[in-house]
Design a protein around this motif. Structure first.
Motif, short mmCIF file in Angstrom:
data_model
loop_
_atom_site.label_atom_id
_atom_site.label_comp_id
_atom_site.label_asym_id
_atom_site.label_seq_id
_atom_site.Cartn_x
_atom_site.Cartn_y
_atom_site.Cartn_z
N GLY A 23 5.77 6.75 -3.46
CA GLY A 23 5.74 5.52 -2.67
C GLY A 23 7.05 4.75 -2.71
O GLY A 23 7.46 4.16 -1.71
N GLN A 24 7.70 4.75 -3.88
CA GLN A 24 8.96 4.01 -3.99
C GLN A 24 10.01 4.59 -3.05
O GLN A 24 10.72 3.84 -2.37
N THR A 42 0.84 -1.20 0.00
CA THR A 42 0.00 0.00 0.00
C THR A 42 0.87 1.25 0.00
O THR A 42 0.59 2.23 -0.71
N LEU A 43 1.93 1.24 0.79
CA LEU A 43 2.86 2.37 0.82
C LEU A 43 3.50 2.58 -0.55
O LEU A 43 3.69 3.71 -1.00
N ARG A 44 3.80 1.49 -1.23
CA ARG A 44 4.42 1.55 -2.55
C ARG A 44 3.50 2.22 -3.58
O ARG A 44 3.96 2.89 -4.50
N GLU A 45 2.19 2.10 -3.38
CA GLU A 45 1.22 2.62 -4.34
C GLU A 45 0.96 4.12 -4.20
O GLU A 45 0.27 4.72 -5.02
N GLN A 46 1.49 4.74 -3.14
CA GLN A 46 1.23 6.16 -2.90
C GLN A 46 2.17 7.03 -3.75
O GLN A 46 3.12 6.55 -4.35
N LEU A 86 8.90 3.82 0.66
CA LEU A 86 9.09 2.42 1.02
C LEU A 86 10.58 2.08 1.13
O LEU A 86 10.98 1.29 1.98
#
Length: 273
Positions: free
Chosen positions: A246-247, A239-243, A250
């Motif tokens: 996010g990369q 989920t953090l990656r999708e923000q 994360l």
């Protein structure tokens, strides 16, 4: 005769406590290795590479897949079990230096650590028995089953709330550097003390962020009746990656978790046991 028996009993207790201390310190090494692999899986998720579960069980399965990996996993499990026993004793009769409310809080913290170490020991034993199990799928199935029962959604939501609170607590614990009181800082040289402090802050804050997001996702799963959201740390990292950004976020969290892994390795030497 009685003096001899008392001396023998004291020696036996000392020997047993020494073994428990050695196993607990070995447990910190295993705990650190697991978090270093956990950080590696999180980095894989950050850069969009296929990865196993991005949580501690995924890290344990990565270990189990290596030559002699199952031996290492069961060794980690024994060490974590020793850590759980040590913290259970601390909760029951330890923390005698503290007084009043501080002693109560420290004992409650030891209860929490006992539960955490028992959970990881149990996870390691499960991976040892069945390296192909998928903890994220199991958590989703368990959450779905729980929400089918009367009051199940409330229980799932409460579990998420507790997990989110633990996340906030870990962040605060790291920022105020409370972990230092449990370390033998007097045995450290200035550089080691400085590095250990920075690793502890970064590690606890990063773990707190991951646990906090995981707890929020479980709460949303209960509110929206959507078990797919409740996949633990793996879902939190993805989920953090999708923000937005996010990369980068994360990657920072993954590096922080790696810092916690190194901090655990240092604890194997400097933790007060």
């Amino acid at each position: 005769m009685s003096l001899t028996r008392n001396a023998e009993a004291t020696a036996a207790r000392t020997a047993n406590s020494r073994w428990l201390e050695l196993l607990a310190r070995a447990g910190f090494i295993g705990y650190g290795v697991v978090h270093l692999l956990f950080a590696w899986l999180a980095l894989q998720i950050a850069f969009g590479k296929p990865a196993d579960d991005g949580d501690q069980s995924g890290a344990l399965r990565t270990i189990a897949a290596q030559p002699l990996g199952k031996v290492l996993v069961i060794t980690i499990a024994v060490g974590l079990l020793a850590m759980a026993i040590w913290q259970a004793l601390e909760a029951a009769v330890g923390h005698r230096v503290e007084q009043g409310k501080e002693r109560i809080w420290e004992r409650l913290a030891s209860v929490g650590r006992t539960i955490v170490y028992l959970y990881f020991a149990w996870t390691a034993f499960k991976v040892f028995k069945d390296a192909g199990s998928n903890s994220a799928d199991q958590q989703e199935a368990l959450t779905g089953k729980a929400m089918e029962s009367a009051g199940g959604r409330w229980l799932v939501g409460l579990a998420g709330l507790v997990l989110a609170a633990i996340g906030v607590g870990l962040v605060i614990y790291g920022l105020v550097k409370r972990f230092e009181k449990h370390l033998k800082t007097g045995e450290m040289d200035p550089r080691t003390r400085k590095v250990t402090r920075r690793l502890g802050i970064a590690g606890y804050v990063s773990k707190g962020v991951a646990y906090g997001i995981s707890g929020l996702l479980i709460i949303l799963a209960a509110v929206n009746y959507d078990p797919e959201r409740a996949r633990g740390l793996d879902a939190a990292l993805r989920t953090l990656r999708e923000q937005s950004y996010g990369q980068i976020l994360l990657t920072i969290v993954a590096l922080g978790i790696a810092a916690f892994g190194v901090f655990c390795l240092l604890q194997s030497r400097y933790r007060k046991v």
